[in-house]
Design an enzyme around this catalytic site. Structure first.
Site, PDB file in Angstrom:
ATOM      1  N   THR A 250       0.829  -1.207   0.000  1.00 46.12           N
ATOM      2  CA  THR A 250       0.000   0.000   0.000  1.00 46.12           C
ATOM      3  C   THR A 250       0.858   1.249   0.000  1.00 46.12           C
ATOM      4  OG1 THR A 250      -1.724  -1.210   1.194  1.00 46.12           O
ATOM      5  CG2 THR A 250      -1.920   1.181   1.138  1.00 46.12           C
ATOM      6  N   CYS A 251       1.910   1.266   0.797  1.00 47.45           N
ATOM      7  CA  CYS A 251       2.794   2.439   0.851  1.00 47.45           C
ATOM      8  C   CYS A 251       3.496   2.643  -0.486  1.00 47.45           C
ATOM      9  CB  CYS A 251       3.825   2.279   1.968  1.00 47.45           C
ATOM     10  SG  CYS A 251       3.083   2.136   3.607  1.00 47.45           S
ATOM     11  N   SER A 252       3.874   1.548  -1.120  1.00 44.18           N
ATOM     12  CA  SER A 252       4.572   1.632  -2.408  1.00 44.18           C
ATOM     13  C   SER A 252       3.657   2.030  -3.550  1.00 44.18           C
ATOM     14  CB  SER A 252       5.263   0.302  -2.718  1.00 44.18           C
ATOM     15  OG  SER A 252       6.321   0.086  -1.804  1.00 44.18           O
TER      16      SER A 252
END
Length: 178
Positions: free
Chosen positions: A65-67
């Site tokens: 998700t962060c990426s």
């Protein structure tokens, strides 16, 4: 030896409990600044929050998700600058080596977005934005959040109710708020 290990475990548990019990920052409050790292593992510094800045808190570099969230901040960097944003800080409770490697992967041509290692969790903890991610990520991590900061004060604080989702913390949403 056992008493030393037991004492260390109790101290670590106590420190973690204190971080988890810190009240979450609210709009209008001053952003508490604690030392962080960027690029150099031996150099801690205080983030300069004069002017308008964005703090993007993420649970973990290289996580799916962060990426998928952070590249839009890199791509829209000029749009944020046009809205008067001085700096964009992507902050994670990771070490400086991980944050540097992630920045190089996400922005191989370079970027003005600053990838900040809150390796001790002190900065994120002072904001009351830490959660226990031991099962998923091995320890305490930052909640997924965004803070619009004007001269050290929080103008907007958005925290995702589900850290695995990016809704109120997306670059598109934040550009609209500016």
């Amino acid at each position: 030896m056992t008493s030393i290990v037991t004492s260390a475990a109790h101290a670590a548990h106590s420190a973690a409990a204190n971080i988890l019990n810190t009240a979450q920052i609210k709009t209008g409050e001053r952003v508490s600044v604690k030392p962080v790292k960027e690029n150099d593992p031996g150099q801690r510094f205080i983030i300069d929050l004069t002017g308008k800045n964005l703090i993007i808190g993420i649970p973990g570099a290289f996580t799916p998700t962060c990426s998928s969230q952070v590249p839009s901040y890199v791509a829209d960097y000029d749009k944020f600058k046009a809205k008067g944003v001085k700096d964009i800080f992507v902050v994670s409770i990771n070490d400086v080596f991980v944050m540097k490697a992630w920045k190089e992967k996400l922005a191989p041509q370079g970027t003005g977005v600053r990838f900040i290692a809150d390796d001790r969790g002190e900065f994120t903890g002072s904001l009351g934005l830490v959660f226990d991610a031991t099962e998923e990520l091995g320890g305490l991590r930052a909640k997924r959040y965004v803070i619009i900061v004007q001269d050290g004060k929080a103008e907007y604080v958005g925290v995702e109710p589900d850290v695995s989702k990016t809704t109120i913390t997306s670059a598109t949403t934040l550009i609209e708020k500016l």
